[in-house]
Write a protein that holds these residues in place. Structure first.
Motif, mmCIF file in Angstrom:
data_model
loop_
_atom_site.group_PDB
_atom_site.id
_atom_site.type_symbol
_atom_site.label_atom_id
_atom_site.label_comp_id
_atom_site.label_asym_id
_atom_site.label_seq_id
_atom_site.Cartn_x
_atom_site.Cartn_y
_atom_site.Cartn_z
ATOM 1 N N ASP A 99 -3.843 11.616 -8.906
ATOM 2 C CA ASP A 99 -3.313 11.273 -7.581
ATOM 3 C C ASP A 99 -3.620 12.381 -6.575
ATOM 4 O O ASP A 99 -3.927 12.108 -5.411
ATOM 5 C CB ASP A 99 -1.801 11.045 -7.660
ATOM 6 C CG ASP A 99 -1.445 9.727 -8.338
ATOM 7 O OD1 ASP A 99 -2.354 8.917 -8.577
ATOM 8 O OD2 ASP A 99 -0.253 9.514 -8.628
ATOM 9 N N GLN A 100 -3.534 13.629 -7.024
ATOM 10 C CA GLN A 100 -3.851 14.763 -6.155
ATOM 11 C C GLN A 100 -5.321 14.728 -5.746
ATOM 12 O O GLN A 100 -5.666 14.932 -4.574
ATOM 13 C CB GLN A 100 -3.546 16.078 -6.887
ATOM 14 C CG GLN A 100 -3.873 17.349 -6.122
ATOM 15 C CD GLN A 100 -2.854 17.677 -5.048
ATOM 16 O OE1 GLN A 100 -1.739 17.168 -5.096
ATOM 17 N NE2 GLN A 100 -3.226 18.531 -4.103
ATOM 18 N N ALA A 101 -6.192 14.440 -6.716
ATOM 19 C CA ALA A 101 -7.625 14.393 -6.437
ATOM 20 C C ALA A 101 -7.962 13.252 -5.473
ATOM 21 O O ALA A 101 -8.749 13.436 -4.536
ATOM 22 C CB ALA A 101 -8.407 14.231 -7.746
ATOM 23 N N VAL A 102 -7.360 12.088 -5.687
ATOM 24 C CA VAL A 102 -7.603 10.955 -4.796
ATOM 25 C C VAL A 102 -7.081 11.267 -3.398
ATOM 26 O O VAL A 102 -7.709 10.913 -2.391
ATOM 27 C CB VAL A 102 -6.965 9.668 -5.349
ATOM 28 C CG1 VAL A 102 -7.025 8.541 -4.314
ATOM 29 C CG2 VAL A 102 -7.665 9.238 -6.629
ATOM 30 N N LEU A 106 -8.030 3.208 -4.748
ATOM 31 C CA LEU A 106 -8.639 4.094 -5.743
ATOM 32 C C LEU A 106 -7.704 4.425 -6.902
ATOM 33 O O LEU A 106 -8.125 5.020 -7.890
ATOM 34 C CB LEU A 106 -9.107 5.390 -5.068
ATOM 35 C CG LEU A 106 -10.283 5.234 -4.097
ATOM 36 C CD1 LEU A 106 -10.525 6.519 -3.330
ATOM 37 C CD2 LEU A 106 -11.549 4.811 -4.848
ATOM 38 N N ARG A 107 -6.439 4.037 -6.786
ATOM 39 C CA ARG A 107 -5.460 4.327 -7.842
ATOM 40 C C ARG A 107 -4.976 3.077 -8.564
ATOM 41 O O ARG A 107 -4.074 3.167 -9.399
ATOM 42 C CB ARG A 107 -4.260 5.069 -7.228
ATOM 43 C CG ARG A 107 -4.626 6.450 -6.718
ATOM 44 C CD ARG A 107 -3.591 7.063 -5.783
ATOM 45 N NE ARG A 107 -2.243 6.993 -6.295
ATOM 46 C CZ ARG A 107 -1.292 6.184 -5.797
ATOM 47 N NH1 ARG A 107 -1.567 5.393 -4.771
ATOM 48 N NH2 ARG A 107 -0.091 6.177 -6.313
ATOM 49 N N TRP A 158 0.833 -1.198 0.000
ATOM 50 C CA TRP A 158 0.000 0.000 0.000
ATOM 51 C C TRP A 158 0.869 1.250 0.000
ATOM 52 O O TRP A 158 1.881 1.327 0.684
ATOM 53 C CB TRP A 158 -0.899 0.012 1.229
ATOM 54 C CG TRP A 158 -1.880 -1.111 1.278
ATOM 55 C CD1 TRP A 158 -2.117 -2.045 0.295
ATOM 56 C CD2 TRP A 158 -2.754 -1.435 2.357
ATOM 57 N NE1 TRP A 158 -3.085 -2.919 0.701
ATOM 58 C CE2 TRP A 158 -3.498 -2.580 1.957
ATOM 59 C CE3 TRP A 158 -2.983 -0.876 3.602
ATOM 60 C CZ2 TRP A 158 -4.441 -3.165 2.775
ATOM 61 C CZ3 TRP A 158 -3.931 -1.466 4.425
ATOM 62 C CH2 TRP A 158 -4.661 -2.588 4.018
ATOM 63 N N ASP A 159 0.442 2.234 -0.778
ATOM 64 C CA ASP A 159 1.134 3.519 -0.807
ATOM 65 C C ASP A 159 0.706 4.366 0.386
ATOM 66 O O ASP A 159 -0.416 4.240 0.880
ATOM 67 C CB ASP A 159 0.820 4.267 -2.110
ATOM 68 C CG ASP A 159 1.323 3.530 -3.335
ATOM 69 O OD1 ASP A 159 2.374 2.859 -3.221
ATOM 70 O OD2 ASP A 159 0.676 3.614 -4.392
ATOM 71 N N ASN A 184 -9.048 -4.772 -9.641
ATOM 72 C CA ASN A 184 -8.240 -3.879 -8.816
ATOM 73 C C ASN A 184 -7.081 -4.658 -8.206
ATOM 74 O O ASN A 184 -7.273 -5.767 -7.707
ATOM 75 C CB ASN A 184 -9.122 -3.280 -7.707
ATOM 76 C CG ASN A 184 -8.452 -2.144 -6.978
ATOM 77 O OD1 ASN A 184 -7.554 -2.360 -6.164
ATOM 78 N ND2 ASN A 184 -8.880 -0.928 -7.263
ATOM 79 N N LEU A 185 -5.888 -4.069 -8.246
ATOM 80 C CA LEU A 185 -4.714 -4.740 -7.698
ATOM 81 C C LEU A 185 -4.770 -4.840 -6.177
ATOM 82 O O LEU A 185 -4.302 -5.816 -5.594
ATOM 83 C CB LEU A 185 -3.433 -3.999 -8.105
ATOM 84 C CG LEU A 185 -3.023 -4.061 -9.577
ATOM 85 C CD1 LEU A 185 -1.691 -3.348 -9.785
ATOM 86 C CD2 LEU A 185 -2.925 -5.498 -10.057
#
Length: 252
Positions: A201-204, A133-134, A27-28, A148-149
């Protein structure tokens, strides 16, 4: 109380299910913008536009968004799309029976989803949401056309696909201990979205930060008050120590 416990259990199941298989991705780290009002307002807009169609936030009222700098009129004009009132809780627009028919189960309530933690201790619920979500990708073998990964065989379609576009993961075949394995290397963009990868990525990040704030709106206030109380107690401890020394200095 019973309703809150049920919601927490659903949230934990939603999070833990992502790593039911041992091949889950790392996870990021999610950005923490819970003190950034502009980010929270953008996250609230994304939540109302893309999440409230299927998911509810039954323990959050629309008028609570005034705490992140929105006026009641702004909430009415930009975040209310049904006949709901500003004082109402955030309920999904979808019919529960239709949701169960389409997805196999009712989508979980998201009020406290960001407070849920990984059962494997890999990160916070916010980290999972940010990764989840990414990491959607096109998969025509799935009923929804998406997979989804972070959550293999996910039942939820990619609600933000118009922003991110369509893409597929790229794997590299490597040999480990005499066995071939497929290692994730990156993404291949099939069709562009309305946002660049950086903008998405900014929006998420804004959306996840809003969900963090929604899960405990008073968290930052609690931390600030707690810090002030600790400073006060340390100061009073010093005063009491010096007062005690002054009181007993002539006593032998």
């Amino acid at each position: 109380m019973k309703k809150i416990l049920i919601t927490l259990l659903m949230a934990l199941g939603f999070i833990a299910g992502a790593h039911a298989n041992s091949g889950g991705i790392a996870w990021d780290k999610a950005p923490d913008r819970t003190n950034d009002l502009a980010a929270l307002q953008n996250g609230a807009k994304l939540f109302a536009n893309y999440c409230l169609n299927c998911h509810s936030a039954a323990f959050m009222r629309f008028n609570r968004l005034k705490d992140i700098g929105l006026t009641e009129q702004q909430i009415k004009d930009n975040l209310l799309f049904t006949n709901a009132k500003v004082g109402d809780t955030m309920k999904a627009a979808i019919d529960p029976k239709q949701a169960k028919d389409w997805f196999g189960a009712n989508p979980p309530d998201l009020t406290v989803i960001a407070r849920s933690r990984s059962a494997q201790g890999q990160g916070t619920g916010a980290d999972y949401l940010y990764t989840y979500l990414r990491t959607y990708f096109v998969d025509d073998t799935k009923p929804t056309g998406w997979d989804n990964l972070a959550f293999p065989s996910v039942g939820m379609p990619h609600a933000l696909w118009e922003l991110q576009g369509k893409r597929v993961p790229v794997y590299e075949t490597v040999t480990e201990h005499g066995h071939e394995a497929h290692v994730f290397k990156g993404w291949e963009q099939l069709t562009p979205g309305t946002m660049t990868a950086e903008q998405y990525d900014q929006a998420v990040g804004d959306l996840v930060s809003y969900m963090q704030w929604m899960s405990e709106p008073v968290k930052n206030t609690r931390i600030r008050v707690g810090f002030g109380v600790m400073v006060f107690l340390l100061f009073m401890t010093f005063i009491a120590w010096r007062l005690n020394a002054a009181y007993w200095k002539d006593v032998k």
